[in-house]
Design a protein around this motif. Sequence first.
Motif, PDB file in Angstrom:
ATOM      1  N   GLY A 254       0.822  -1.218   0.000  1.00  0.00           N
ATOM      2  CA  GLY A 254       0.000   0.000   0.000  1.00  0.00           C
ATOM      3  C   GLY A 254       0.849   1.258   0.000  1.00  0.00           C
ATOM      4  N   ILE A 255       1.886   1.266   0.817  1.00  0.00           N
ATOM      5  CA  ILE A 255       2.772   2.438   0.880  1.00  0.00           C
ATOM      6  C   ILE A 255       3.495   2.617  -0.443  1.00  0.00           C
ATOM      7  CG2 ILE A 255       4.803   3.424   2.034  1.00  0.00           C
ATOM      8  CD1 ILE A 255       2.122   3.429   3.656  1.00  0.00           C
ATOM      9  N   GLN A 256       3.987   1.508  -1.022  1.00  0.00           N
ATOM     10  CA  GLN A 256       4.689   1.603  -2.298  1.00  0.00           C
ATOM     11  C   GLN A 256       3.766   2.110  -3.398  1.00  0.00           C
ATOM     12  OE1 GLN A 256       6.225  -2.386  -2.712  1.00  0.00           O
ATOM     13  NE2 GLN A 256       8.138  -1.880  -1.660  1.00  0.00           N
ATOM     14  N   THR A 257       2.525   1.653  -3.399  1.00  0.00           N
ATOM     15  CA  THR A 257       1.560   2.120  -4.400  1.00  0.00           C
ATOM     16  C   THR A 257       1.288   3.609  -4.224  1.00  0.00           C
ATOM     17  OG1 THR A 257       0.530  -0.053  -4.482  1.00  0.00           O
ATOM     18  CG2 THR A 257      -0.770   1.792  -5.296  1.00  0.00           C
ATOM     19  N   GLY A 258       1.067   4.028  -2.982  1.00  0.00           N
ATOM     20  CA  GLY A 258       0.813   5.449  -2.716  1.00  0.00           C
ATOM     21  C   GLY A 258       1.993   6.321  -3.092  1.00  0.00           C
ATOM     22  N   GLN A 259       3.191   5.880  -2.728  1.00  0.00           N
ATOM     23  CA  GLN A 259       4.381   6.669  -3.061  1.00  0.00           C
ATOM     24  C   GLN A 259       4.620   6.682  -4.570  1.00  0.00           C
ATOM     25  OE1 GLN A 259       7.496   5.127  -0.497  1.00  0.00           O
ATOM     26  NE2 GLN A 259       7.144   6.783   0.942  1.00  0.00           N
ATOM     27  N   GLY A 260       4.293   5.580  -5.238  1.00  0.00           N
ATOM     28  CA  GLY A 260       4.423   5.543  -6.700  1.00  0.00           C
ATOM     29  C   GLY A 260       3.496   6.560  -7.361  1.00  0.00           C
ATOM     30  N   ALA A 261       2.271   6.648  -6.837  1.00  0.00           N
ATOM     31  CA  ALA A 261       1.322   7.630  -7.383  1.00  0.00           C
ATOM     32  C   ALA A 261       1.826   9.053  -7.153  1.00  0.00           C
ATOM     33  CB  ALA A 261      -0.044   7.443  -6.733  1.00  0.00           C
ATOM     34  N   VAL A 262       2.375   9.290  -5.978  1.00  0.00           N
ATOM     35  CA  VAL A 262       2.904  10.628  -5.684  1.00  0.00           C
ATOM     36  C   VAL A 262       4.103  10.922  -6.589  1.00  0.00           C
ATOM     37  CG1 VAL A 262       4.026  12.043  -3.914  1.00  0.00           C
ATOM     38  CG2 VAL A 262       2.033  10.677  -3.326  1.00  0.00           C
TER      39      VAL A 262
END
Length: 182
Positions: free
Chosen positions: A43-51
């Motif tokens: 989840g964190i990796q996905t969120g940071q990827g979007a950012v």
Amino acid sequence: MGFGGKLSRSISGLGNKIQKSAGALGSKIQRVETQAQKGITRGIQTGQGAVRDIERGIVKSSGKVGAVKQGLLKGAQILDALQSTGVAGLVPGLGLGLAAVSGGLRSGASGLKQLQDVGVDARMATGKAKNQLANVGQKASSEVSRVGMQSRAGVERVGERAKAIEAQAQEDVSNVRSAFAN
């Protein structure tokens, strides 16, 4: 085999079953904790990827805005150079028109500079968002670890307690058997 032997074996079997069940439950808790940790990480990796994608878009658009701004400034410089040659004086009103166009180009470049400044602020905000996501992930991960550790410790205590009760029951059976043997 007498009643004491059967009782002793039953107590031993029950103690073993409780200990095996406690071990199995501890393993299941460990698997759930591992899955939760993986989910948090994803989840964190996905969120940071979007950012990061947003940040890249800001950088690209900022570069394009910078190129347009430079083009406007270059056009204003060319018009200023043309005015300074005196050619504008040959045609009535041309000097005023060139000055107005040059001023408009400079004003447009100034507006684009402000847009670039907004882009810089947005990039700083995306950096903060990535850090906040990492902090939230770290807190969630440590909470999952804490709960998992407490749960496993509780299960281990149950297993240890069952072992102690089994030992005490075995001793009681032995005492009863020796009392009847005398």
